[in-house]
Motif scaffolding. Structure first.
Motif, PDB file in Angstrom:
ATOM      1  N   ARG A  31      48.116  39.853   6.586  1.00  0.00           N
ATOM      2  CA  ARG A  31      46.750  40.072   6.086  1.00  0.00           C
ATOM      3  C   ARG A  31      46.249  41.384   6.672  1.00  0.00           C
ATOM      4  O   ARG A  31      45.861  41.445   7.842  1.00  0.00           O
ATOM      5  N   PRO A  32      46.247  42.455   5.868  1.00  0.00           N
ATOM      6  CA  PRO A  32      45.880  43.780   6.395  1.00  0.00           C
ATOM      7  C   PRO A  32      44.470  43.856   6.977  1.00  0.00           C
ATOM      8  O   PRO A  32      44.245  44.593   7.933  1.00  0.00           O
ATOM      9  N   SER A  33      43.539  43.096   6.439  1.00  0.00           N
ATOM     10  CA  SER A  33      42.148  43.193   6.898  1.00  0.00           C
ATOM     11  C   SER A  33      41.972  42.701   8.334  1.00  0.00           C
ATOM     12  O   SER A  33      41.041  43.123   9.023  1.00  0.00           O
ATOM     13  N   THR A  34      42.868  41.824   8.810  1.00  0.00           N
ATOM     14  CA  THR A  34      42.729  41.260  10.151  1.00  0.00           C
ATOM     15  C   THR A  34      43.935  41.515  11.051  1.00  0.00           C
ATOM     16  O   THR A  34      43.859  41.283  12.252  1.00  0.00           O
ATOM     17  N   GLY A  35      45.057  41.944  10.459  1.00  0.00           N
ATOM     18  CA  GLY A  35      46.281  42.148  11.223  1.00  0.00           C
ATOM     19  C   GLY A  35      47.044  40.863  11.500  1.00  0.00           C
ATOM     20  O   GLY A  35      48.010  40.859  12.259  1.00  0.00           O
ATOM     21  N   GLU A  36      46.639  39.766  10.887  1.00  0.00           N
ATOM     22  CA  GLU A  36      47.337  38.493  11.090  1.00  0.00           C
ATOM     23  C   GLU A  36      48.677  38.514  10.358  1.00  0.00           C
ATOM     24  O   GLU A  36      48.760  38.991   9.228  1.00  0.00           O
ATOM     25  N   ILE A  37      49.700  37.982  11.015  1.00  0.00           N
ATOM     26  CA  ILE A  37      51.025  37.905  10.418  1.00  0.00           C
ATOM     27  C   ILE A  37      51.591  36.515  10.643  1.00  0.00           C
ATOM     28  O   ILE A  37      51.387  35.918  11.703  1.00  0.00           O
ATOM     29  N   VAL A  38      52.242  35.988   9.628  1.00  0.00           N
ATOM     30  CA  VAL A  38      52.901  34.686   9.710  1.00  0.00           C
ATOM     31  C   VAL A  38      54.328  34.876   9.223  1.00  0.00           C
ATOM     32  O   VAL A  38      54.562  35.479   8.174  1.00  0.00           O
ATOM     33  N   ILE A  39      55.271  34.358   9.979  1.00  0.00           N
ATOM     34  CA  ILE A  39      56.673  34.428   9.588  1.00  0.00           C
ATOM     35  C   ILE A  39      57.147  33.003   9.328  1.00  0.00           C
ATOM     36  O   ILE A  39      56.953  32.110  10.152  1.00  0.00           O
ATOM     37  N   VAL A  40      57.755  32.820   8.149  1.00  0.00           N
ATOM     38  CA  VAL A  40      58.186  31.497   7.696  1.00  0.00           C
ATOM     39  C   VAL A  40      59.692  31.524   7.451  1.00  0.00           C
ATOM     40  O   VAL A  40      60.196  32.427   6.772  1.00  0.00           O
ATOM     41  N   SER A  41      60.397  30.532   7.976  1.00  0.00           N
ATOM     42  CA  SER A  41      61.844  30.457   7.799  1.00  0.00           C
ATOM     43  C   SER A  41      62.188  30.167   6.341  1.00  0.00           C
ATOM     44  O   SER A  41      61.343  29.684   5.577  1.00  0.00           O
ATOM     45  N   PRO A  42      63.434  30.424   5.950  1.00  0.00           N
ATOM     46  CA  PRO A  42      63.856  30.092   4.582  1.00  0.00           C
ATOM     47  C   PRO A  42      63.752  28.595   4.279  1.00  0.00           C
ATOM     48  O   PRO A  42      63.776  28.197   3.127  1.00  0.00           O
ATOM     49  N   TYR A  43      63.617  27.777   5.310  1.00  0.00           N
ATOM     50  CA  TYR A  43      63.498  26.331   5.143  1.00  0.00           C
ATOM     51  C   TYR A  43      62.043  25.877   5.047  1.00  0.00           C
ATOM     52  O   TYR A  43      61.766  24.680   5.050  1.00  0.00           O
ATOM     53  N   GLY A  44      61.125  26.849   5.014  1.00  0.00           N
ATOM     54  CA  GLY A  44      59.718  26.515   4.837  1.00  0.00           C
ATOM     55  C   GLY A  44      58.998  26.085   6.095  1.00  0.00           C
ATOM     56  O   GLY A  44      57.957  25.435   6.033  1.00  0.00           O
ATOM     57  N   ARG A  45      59.503  26.481   7.248  1.00  0.00           N
ATOM     58  CA  ARG A  45      58.851  26.168   8.518  1.00  0.00           C
ATOM     59  C   ARG A  45      58.249  27.435   9.112  1.00  0.00           C
ATOM     60  O   ARG A  45      58.884  28.490   9.109  1.00  0.00           O
ATOM     61  N   ILE A  46      57.030  27.341   9.625  1.00  0.00           N
ATOM     62  CA  ILE A  46      56.393  28.496  10.253  1.00  0.00           C
ATOM     63  C   ILE A  46      57.120  28.785  11.557  1.00  0.00           C
ATOM     64  O   ILE A  46      57.314  27.895  12.377  1.00  0.00           O
ATOM     65  N   ARG A  47      57.530  30.021  11.726  1.00  0.00           N
ATOM     66  CA  ARG A  47      58.176  30.435  12.985  1.00  0.00           C
ATOM     67  C   ARG A  47      57.127  30.887  13.995  1.00  0.00           C
ATOM     68  O   ARG A  47      57.209  30.568  15.171  1.00  0.00           O
ATOM     69  N   THR A  48      56.143  31.686  13.511  1.00  0.00           N
ATOM     70  CA  THR A  48      55.127  32.215  14.418  1.00  0.00           C
ATOM     71  C   THR A  48      53.938  32.732  13.612  1.00  0.00           C
ATOM     72  O   THR A  48      54.034  32.959  12.403  1.00  0.00           O
ATOM     73  N   PHE A  97      50.580  35.490  14.630  1.00  0.00           N
ATOM     74  CA  PHE A  97      49.916  36.294  15.652  1.00  0.00           C
ATOM     75  C   PHE A  97      49.274  37.519  15.019  1.00  0.00           C
ATOM     76  O   PHE A  97      49.324  37.699  13.803  1.00  0.00           O
ATOM     77  N   ILE A  98      48.684  38.368  15.846  1.00  0.00           N
ATOM     78  CA  ILE A  98      48.040  39.600  15.394  1.00  0.00           C
ATOM     79  C   ILE A  98      48.970  40.779  15.669  1.00  0.00           C
ATOM     80  O   ILE A  98      49.564  40.877  16.744  1.00  0.00           O
ATOM     81  N   THR A  99      49.084  41.660  14.689  1.00  0.00           N
ATOM     82  CA  THR A  99      49.908  42.858  14.845  1.00  0.00           C
ATOM     83  C   THR A  99      49.322  43.969  13.974  1.00  0.00           C
ATOM     84  O   THR A  99      48.180  43.902  13.555  1.00  0.00           O
ATOM     85  N   ASP A 100      50.131  44.965  13.676  1.00  0.00           N
ATOM     86  CA  ASP A 100      49.676  46.052  12.811  1.00  0.00           C
ATOM     87  C   ASP A 100      50.634  46.209  11.628  1.00  0.00           C
ATOM     88  O   ASP A 100      51.687  45.573  11.574  1.00  0.00           O
ATOM     89  N   PHE A 101      50.231  47.058  10.692  1.00  0.00           N
ATOM     90  CA  PHE A 101      51.037  47.239   9.487  1.00  0.00           C
ATOM     91  C   PHE A 101      52.439  47.760   9.798  1.00  0.00           C
ATOM     92  O   PHE A 101      53.402  47.365   9.148  1.00  0.00           O
ATOM     93  N   ASP A 102      52.573  48.620  10.804  1.00  0.00           N
ATOM     94  CA  ASP A 102      53.901  49.162  11.146  1.00  0.00           C
ATOM     95  C   ASP A 102      54.866  48.043  11.507  1.00  0.00           C
ATOM     96  O   ASP A 102      56.041  48.089  11.125  1.00  0.00           O
ATOM     97  N   TYR A 103      54.405  47.056  12.245  1.00  0.00           N
ATOM     98  CA  TYR A 103      55.268  45.924  12.594  1.00  0.00           C
ATOM     99  C   TYR A 103      55.691  45.186  11.317  1.00  0.00           C
ATOM    100  O   TYR A 103      56.868  44.877  11.125  1.00  0.00           O
ATOM    101  N   TYR A 104      54.708  44.887  10.450  1.00  0.00           N
ATOM    102  CA  TYR A 104      55.016  44.232   9.179  1.00  0.00           C
ATOM    103  C   TYR A 104      56.034  45.046   8.385  1.00  0.00           C
ATOM    104  O   TYR A 104      56.999  44.504   7.850  1.00  0.00           O
ATOM    105  N   ASP A 105      55.820  46.329   8.323  1.00  0.00           N
ATOM    106  CA  ASP A 105      56.677  47.213   7.538  1.00  0.00           C
ATOM    107  C   ASP A 105      58.118  47.221   8.055  1.00  0.00           C
ATOM    108  O   ASP A 105      59.062  47.369   7.279  1.00  0.00           O
TER     109      ASP A 105
END
Length: 128
Positions: A99-116, A118-126
């Protein structure tokens, strides 16, 4: 048929075909976006309660979550937010929601489980 009428008929057919083609392309794009957004019909979970609690302890305060339940709810809100960016990691197939407006990032496994979550920046997402 007179040439003038034939020209008008051909022009009308060309316009109709171009319109139908454009509508088809837009319908395909809209359908793809809707299917991606609607692919997740129920809230996602972490792989285990202990994993959720560990991630809450590590990142809960940075995302402004007052409880484990709130942390999980907020992560799911990022996932379904139409303004969140989404991509699939090439190397392991994880889905990454940012979510660019807040820097929130969610990573989800291929099995549909949330891994983590947290807050980061666009460079990390990229880089994901």
């Amino acid at each position: 048929m007179n040439p003038r009428r034939l020209g008008a008929l051909l022009a009308a057919v060309a316009i109709a075909l171009a319109s139908a083609f454009a509508i088809g392309i837009n319908a395909d794009a809209t359908e793809q976006a809707a299917s991606t957004q609607n692919a997740i019909t129920e809230p996602l979970e972490f792989r285990s309660e202990s994993s959720l609690e560990e991630h809450f302890r590590k990142h809960g305060s940075e995302v402004g979550a007052a409880s484990v339940e709130e942390y999980l709810t907020q992560a799911n809100e990022v996932i379904v937010d139409p303004d969140s960016l989404h991509k699939t990691q090439q190397e392991d197939g994880d889905d990454v929601y940012f979510r660019p407006s807040t820097g929130e990032i969610v990573i989800v496994s291929p099995y549909g489980r949330i891994r983590t979550y947290f807050i980061t920046d666009f460079d990390y997402y990229d880089r994901q």
